[in-house]
Motif scaffolding. Structure first.
Motif, short mmCIF file in Angstrom:
data_model
loop_
_atom_site.label_atom_id
_atom_site.label_comp_id
_atom_site.label_asym_id
_atom_site.label_seq_id
_atom_site.Cartn_x
_atom_site.Cartn_y
_atom_site.Cartn_z
N ASN A 37 0.85 -1.19 0.00
CA ASN A 37 0.00 0.00 0.00
C ASN A 37 0.89 1.24 0.00
N ALA A 38 0.48 2.24 -0.76
CA ALA A 38 1.22 3.49 -0.81
C ALA A 38 0.24 4.64 -0.77
N GLU A 39 0.69 5.75 -0.24
CA GLU A 39 -0.13 6.95 -0.15
C GLU A 39 0.63 8.09 -0.83
N ILE A 43 11.15 2.97 -8.60
CA ILE A 43 11.75 3.31 -7.31
C ILE A 43 11.26 2.32 -6.25
N LEU A 44 12.15 1.92 -5.38
CA LEU A 44 11.83 0.99 -4.30
C LEU A 44 11.66 1.79 -3.02
N VAL A 45 10.47 1.68 -2.40
CA VAL A 45 10.19 2.41 -1.16
C VAL A 45 9.96 1.38 -0.06
N GLU A 46 10.74 1.48 1.01
CA GLU A 46 10.64 0.55 2.13
C GLU A 46 9.45 0.91 3.01
N PRO A 47 8.97 -0.02 3.83
CA PRO A 47 7.81 0.27 4.70
C PRO A 47 8.10 1.43 5.66
N GLY A 48 7.17 2.36 5.71
CA GLY A 48 7.30 3.50 6.61
C GLY A 48 8.17 4.63 6.06
N LYS A 49 8.82 4.43 4.94
CA LYS A 49 9.70 5.45 4.35
C LYS A 49 8.93 6.26 3.32
N SER A 50 9.48 7.41 2.96
CA SER A 50 8.85 8.30 1.99
C SER A 50 9.84 8.71 0.92
N SER A 51 9.30 9.06 -0.22
CA SER A 51 10.09 9.58 -1.33
C SER A 51 9.47 10.91 -1.74
N ASN A 85 -2.58 29.57 -8.06
CA ASN A 85 -1.56 29.58 -9.11
C ASN A 85 -0.18 29.15 -8.61
N PRO A 86 -0.05 27.95 -8.09
CA PRO A 86 1.26 27.48 -7.64
C PRO A 86 2.16 27.20 -8.84
N PHE A 87 3.47 27.26 -8.63
CA PHE A 87 4.37 26.91 -9.71
C PHE A 87 5.25 25.72 -9.33
N ILE A 88 5.21 25.29 -8.08
CA ILE A 88 5.93 24.08 -7.66
C ILE A 88 4.97 23.23 -6.82
N ILE A 89 4.87 21.96 -7.19
CA ILE A 89 4.06 21.00 -6.45
C ILE A 89 5.01 19.97 -5.85
N GLU A 90 4.87 19.72 -4.55
CA GLU A 90 5.69 18.71 -3.91
C GLU A 90 4.89 17.42 -3.79
N MET A 91 5.43 16.34 -4.34
CA MET A 91 4.79 15.04 -4.26
C MET A 91 5.53 14.19 -3.23
N LYS A 92 4.77 13.63 -2.31
CA LYS A 92 5.33 12.78 -1.27
C LYS A 92 4.68 11.41 -1.38
N VAL A 93 5.49 10.39 -1.63
CA VAL A 93 5.01 9.01 -1.74
C VAL A 93 5.46 8.28 -0.49
N THR A 94 4.50 7.78 0.29
CA THR A 94 4.79 7.08 1.53
C THR A 94 4.32 5.64 1.43
N ASN A 95 5.17 4.72 1.81
CA ASN A 95 4.79 3.31 1.83
C ASN A 95 4.10 3.04 3.17
N THR A 96 2.78 2.86 3.13
CA THR A 96 2.02 2.60 4.35
C THR A 96 1.78 1.12 4.55
N GLY A 97 2.33 0.28 3.69
CA GLY A 97 2.16 -1.16 3.81
C GLY A 97 3.21 -1.78 4.71
N THR A 98 3.22 -3.09 4.72
CA THR A 98 4.15 -3.83 5.57
C THR A 98 5.33 -4.40 4.80
N ASP A 142 2.36 0.03 -9.34
CA ASP A 142 3.43 -0.79 -8.80
C ASP A 142 3.67 -1.97 -9.74
N ARG A 143 4.62 -2.81 -9.40
CA ARG A 143 4.98 -3.94 -10.27
C ARG A 143 3.84 -4.95 -10.41
#
Length: 164
Positions: A53-55, A112-120, A65-78, A148-149
């Motif tokens: 699971n990812a959020e 990209i590989l995201v570990e559990p509880g980590k964010s990108s 009118n924003p010009f920069i969007i920050e995307m945060k991908v968090t692995n909420t799975g196990t 995902d894969r």
């Protein structure tokens, strides 16, 4: 007989309404508990953790009118999750325009590989999209989706870029 003021009558009416609502709430959940057995008693409001699971969260630097969007991908799975490149979707009324992120600062980092509880994190500059396709400046909303894969699609909430 004793006369009551309108304020006291209003308080009595409110107390009666609140009492009836509380009684209805208790009766509803009590019958729910008996109809479902032991599983009806467990009322958990936290989400069950899934293995994959990812959020995806989007935040903008300006409200309008924003010009920069920050995307945060968090692995909420196990378990670890392998995510392909994000697809940025610009929306305007009933039309959509999709763009796939191929490189970040001249280097290929996806999948990209995201570990559990980590964010990108990824900062998305909207100017590069506006320069290549000027009609995107008319887009009101934006969201991001990633696969995902295993083929499961994770979508972010839709953010509003401008009002009209």
């Amino acid at each position: 007989m004793m006369e009551l003021s309108s304020f006291v009558l209003m308080l009595l009416k409110m107390a009666l309404v609140i009492t009836i609502l509380v009684m209805g709430f208790v009766i509803y959940f009590r019958t729910r508990t008996f109809s479902k057995g032991n599983s009806g008693k467990k009322m958990k409001f936290n989400r069950k953790r899934m293995p994959y699971n990812a959020e995806i969260n989007l935040s903008k630097n300006w409200q309008v009118n924003p010009f920069i969007i920050e995307m945060k991908v968090t692995n909420t799975g196990t378990k670890e999750i392998d995510l392909y490149a994000p697809i940025i979707i610009f929306k305007r009324w009933f039309s959509k325009r999709k763009f796939k992120v191929l490189r970040v600062e001249h280097s290929e980092i996806y999948p990209i590989l995201v570990e559990p509880g980590k964010s990108s994190y990824l900062n998305i500059s909207l100017e590069q999209f506006y320069n290549t396709a000027p009609e995107l400046q008319l887009a009101f909303r934006m969201c991001v989706e990633m696969k995902d894969r295993n083929g499961k699609i994770f979508r972010s909430h839709t953010i509003r870029l401008k009002w009209f």
